[in-house]
Design a protein around this motif. Structure first.
Motif, PDB file in Angstrom:
ATOM      1  N   ALA A  29      39.882  33.188  42.428  1.00 49.42           N
ATOM      2  CA  ALA A  29      40.235  34.456  43.525  1.00 49.42           C
ATOM      3  C   ALA A  29      38.986  34.761  44.458  1.00 49.42           C
ATOM      4  O   ALA A  29      39.272  34.836  45.723  1.00 49.42           O
ATOM      5  CB  ALA A  29      40.507  35.697  42.733  1.00 49.42           C
ATOM      6  N   VAL A  30      37.822  34.709  43.997  1.00 48.14           N
ATOM      7  CA  VAL A  30      36.699  34.900  44.951  1.00 48.14           C
ATOM      8  C   VAL A  30      36.645  33.930  45.665  1.00 48.14           C
ATOM      9  O   VAL A  30      36.293  34.004  47.137  1.00 48.14           O
ATOM     10  CB  VAL A  30      35.368  35.334  44.162  1.00 48.14           C
ATOM     11  N   TRP A  31      36.704  32.795  45.551  1.00 50.44           N
ATOM     12  CA  TRP A  31      36.662  31.392  46.247  1.00 50.44           C
ATOM     13  C   TRP A  31      37.719  31.512  47.335  1.00 50.44           C
ATOM     14  O   TRP A  31      37.323  30.894  48.502  1.00 50.44           O
ATOM     15  CB  TRP A  31      36.644  30.124  45.211  1.00 50.44           C
ATOM     16  N   LEU A  61      36.985  31.691  51.263  1.00 55.65           N
ATOM     17  CA  LEU A  61      37.503  30.704  52.155  1.00 55.65           C
ATOM     18  C   LEU A  61      38.387  31.223  53.243  1.00 55.65           C
ATOM     19  O   LEU A  61      38.020  31.053  54.347  1.00 55.65           O
ATOM     20  CB  LEU A  61      38.065  29.559  51.452  1.00 55.65           C
ATOM     21  N   GLY A  62      39.195  32.090  52.887  1.00 53.25           N
ATOM     22  CA  GLY A  62      40.056  32.841  53.783  1.00 53.25           C
ATOM     23  C   GLY A  62      39.508  33.427  54.970  1.00 53.25           C
ATOM     24  O   GLY A  62      39.535  33.492  56.175  1.00 53.25           O
ATOM     25  N   VAL A  63      38.413  34.399  54.383  1.00 56.18           N
ATOM     26  CA  VAL A  63      37.517  35.078  55.426  1.00 56.18           C
ATOM     27  C   VAL A  63      36.604  34.314  56.419  1.00 56.18           C
ATOM     28  O   VAL A  63      36.677  34.408  57.594  1.00 56.18           O
ATOM     29  CB  VAL A  63      36.706  36.202  54.488  1.00 56.18           C
ATOM     30  N   ALA A  64      36.240  33.207  55.748  1.00 53.92           N
ATOM     31  CA  ALA A  64      35.275  32.449  56.568  1.00 53.92           C
ATOM     32  C   ALA A  64      36.220  31.576  57.580  1.00 53.92           C
ATOM     33  O   ALA A  64      35.729  31.332  58.907  1.00 53.92           O
ATOM     34  CB  ALA A  64      34.594  31.235  55.691  1.00 53.92           C
ATOM     35  N   GLU A 109      47.721  33.138  57.255  1.00 45.54           N
ATOM     36  CA  GLU A 109      48.423  32.907  56.146  1.00 45.54           C
ATOM     37  C   GLU A 109      47.952  32.848  54.818  1.00 45.54           C
ATOM     38  O   GLU A 109      48.450  33.103  53.675  1.00 45.54           O
ATOM     39  CB  GLU A 109      49.608  31.532  56.321  1.00 45.54           C
ATOM     40  N   ILE A 110      46.826  32.244  54.756  1.00 49.27           N
ATOM     41  CA  ILE A 110      46.160  32.216  53.457  1.00 49.27           C
ATOM     42  C   ILE A 110      45.798  33.511  52.756  1.00 49.27           C
ATOM     43  O   ILE A 110      45.918  33.714  51.556  1.00 49.27           O
ATOM     44  CB  ILE A 110      44.741  31.406  53.587  1.00 49.27           C
ATOM     45  N   ILE A 139      48.115  35.445  50.353  1.00 44.77           N
ATOM     46  CA  ILE A 139      47.911  35.368  48.912  1.00 44.77           C
ATOM     47  C   ILE A 139      46.443  35.490  48.462  1.00 44.77           C
ATOM     48  O   ILE A 139      46.299  36.004  47.237  1.00 44.77           O
ATOM     49  CB  ILE A 139      48.343  33.720  48.396  1.00 44.77           C
ATOM     50  N   ALA A 140      45.643  35.214  49.292  1.00 43.10           N
ATOM     51  CA  ALA A 140      44.285  35.611  48.730  1.00 43.10           C
ATOM     52  C   ALA A 140      43.848  37.122  48.670  1.00 43.10           C
ATOM     53  O   ALA A 140      43.160  37.452  47.723  1.00 43.10           O
ATOM     54  CB  ALA A 140      43.268  34.827  49.762  1.00 43.10           C
ATOM     55  N   MET A 141      44.405  37.755  49.374  1.00 42.46           N
ATOM     56  CA  MET A 141      44.165  39.520  49.063  1.00 42.46           C
ATOM     57  C   MET A 141      44.580  39.762  47.905  1.00 42.46           C
ATOM     58  O   MET A 141      43.786  40.318  47.210  1.00 42.46           O
ATOM     59  CB  MET A 141      44.950  39.909  50.398  1.00 42.46           C
ATOM     60  N   PRO A 142      45.843  39.720  47.564  1.00 44.02           N
ATOM     61  CA  PRO A 142      46.380  40.388  46.144  1.00 44.02           C
ATOM     62  C   PRO A 142      45.415  39.458  44.959  1.00 44.02           C
ATOM     63  O   PRO A 142      45.105  40.213  44.040  1.00 44.02           O
ATOM     64  CB  PRO A 142      47.892  39.926  46.184  1.00 44.02           C
ATOM     65  N   LEU A 143      45.013  38.352  45.156  1.00 42.12           N
ATOM     66  CA  LEU A 143      44.338  37.709  44.070  1.00 42.12           C
ATOM     67  C   LEU A 143      42.945  38.064  43.995  1.00 42.12           C
ATOM     68  O   LEU A 143      42.541  38.414  42.919  1.00 42.12           O
ATOM     69  CB  LEU A 143      44.106  36.198  44.531  1.00 42.12           C
ATOM     70  N   MET A 144      42.324  38.418  44.999  1.00 41.44           N
ATOM     71  CA  MET A 144      40.992  39.003  44.963  1.00 41.44           C
ATOM     72  C   MET A 144      40.883  40.583  44.491  1.00 41.44           C
ATOM     73  O   MET A 144      40.137  40.695  43.617  1.00 41.44           O
ATOM     74  CB  MET A 144      40.311  38.908  46.339  1.00 41.44           C
ATOM     75  N   LEU A 145      41.753  41.385  44.977  1.00 40.53           N
ATOM     76  CA  LEU A 145      41.785  42.785  44.576  1.00 40.53           C
ATOM     77  C   LEU A 145      42.251  42.751  43.422  1.00 40.53           C
ATOM     78  O   LEU A 145      41.888  43.655  42.326  1.00 40.53           O
ATOM     79  CB  LEU A 145      42.701  43.573  45.503  1.00 40.53           C
TER      80      LEU A 145
END
Length: 383
Positions: free
Chosen positions: A79-81, A85-88, A117-118, A121-127
């Motif tokens: 999740a963090v990775w 990656l999405g923010v970068a 678009e990433i 999915i990345a947002m709910p994964l991270m939180l």
């Protein structure tokens, strides 16, 4: 005794789809079938587009199947990775992204991608990962940290500008924060501010739009969308054209619709973006209120099944992740149908599994795969 070829094929087929949720799979197939038949009419049987849509649908279901094989624990570990990656990539877009139609949303890394678009999915994964780590230890500042995690990518996406995707990413994260136990005393003030803001826009928006008053923190195109929502006839051949024509199409469908391939608004090219954002107008004109009720029943079944899978998930991470993904499907459908019906501003949100598209379908397939994974591994994950 050696198995017959037919039984071997059956054995392989069942092993490939073992553990998948049949109810969810049938609902998704139903939506995809509705979307494909609507697309055939909207595209007027253009062979290249039909091939593309079949490829996109197939890719979406392949992604769903692949993700369904990934244990939720692996998603939690990554999740963090994925978020980082999405923010970068969003920062890279802001610095040297491609500009199309006045928006800087794409990045060329050998292939052109849309990093925003990433984050869906990345947002709910991270939180979900964050609150899993804080389970039993949550304090007020934990929610503040979660809001910061949410706001950073939403800000980067909104300034591209891409209001539709920013809205979806914000909703994905907000659902996790609320479901994680955000106190009502924090929620109600923002709800009150939102309701008051909507009432002020309804009461005074027409006057402000008529006098061309400058709105702070709002792009001109966003202001025009709100003004057009309040009075589409103020610019019937410009900003209000989309809304007016889609409302005509929906109304002219009546109860039973005009029939497949018989929609005049769509086939006479009055409906813009008729196979993407405004595909619901095409569907409504040809299948009427009865078709809309069936479509809404499919979306209701999708949301109900997704929430049921989430409720039976074995730990906080999978419950938050599954519920957030399910509610994102709801947000997609609610916003798209609302904007096509003239109830919400036009923000460029597709109708799940109905609208033509590549990236959005893959993202939706990924989300469906997460639900399938949670269902498939529910007995293997320890709470």
């Amino acid at each position: 005794m050696e198995k017959s070829p037919v039984k071997k094929i059956q054995s392989i087929f069942f092993s490939l789809f073992s553990g998948l949720d049949r109810q969810l799979g049938l609902i998704l197939l139903g939506l995809a079938a509705v979307g494909f038949f609507t697309f055939l009419s909207a595209s007027q049987n253009t062979p290249v587009q039909i091939t593309d849509e079949l490829r996109n649908l197939a890719l979406s279901f392949v992604v769903m199947w692949l993700v369904s094989r990934i244990p939720p624990k692996w998603l939690e570990m990554g999740a963090v990775w994925i978020y980082s990656l999405g923010v970068a990539l969003l920062v890279a877009v802001a610095v040297f992204g491609l500009i199309k139609k006045g928006a800087r949303r794409w990045l060329n890394i050998g292939v052109v991608i849309q990093p925003s678009e990433i984050m869906k999915i990345a947002m709910p994964l991270m939180l979900a990962w964050y609150f899993q780590k804080r389970e039993g230890l949550k304090k007020s500042w934990d929610y503040a940290v979660a809001v910061i995690i949410l706001i950073i990518p939403v800000f980067l996406i909104a300034r591209q500008p891409d209001l539709g995707t920013a809205l979806l990413v914000f909703a994905a994260g907000l659902y996790v924060i609320i479901l994680a136990g955000l106190p009502w005393k924090w929620i109600l003030p923002f709800v009150a501010i939102g309701v008051i803001g909507i009432l002020l826009i309804i009461i005074f928006g027409g006057t402000i739009c008529a006098h061309d008053v400058v709105w702070p923190f709002v792009h001109d195109y966003q202001k025009h969308r709100i003004c057009t929502l309040l009075d589409p006839s103020s610019d019937p051949l410009g900003k209000g054209f989309h809304t007016i024509q889609s409302m005509i199409a929906i109304g002219s469908g009546g109860f039973f619709g005009k029939g497949w391939f018989q929609g005049t608004q769509a086939h006479l090219e009055f409906i813009p973006e008729k196979h993407t954002d405004f595909v619901f107008a095409v569907f409504s004109e040809e299948f009427g209120l009865l078709g809309n009720l069936i479509l809404l029943a499919l979306f209701y079944a999708l949301i109900k099944r997704g929430l049921a899978i989430s409720a039976s998930a074995p730990n906080l991470f999978t419950r938050l992740l599954g519920a957030s993904v399910t509610l994102i499907f709801f947000t997609y459908a609610f916003v798209n149908i609302g904007m096509v019906s003239g109830l919400l501003p036009v923000v460029g949100v597709p109708l799940p599994f109905i609208s033509y598209g590549g990236t959005a379908l893959v993202t939706l397939g990924f989300g469906a795969g997460i639900l399938m994974s949670i269902h498939r591994h529910r007995r293997l994950v320890q709470s």
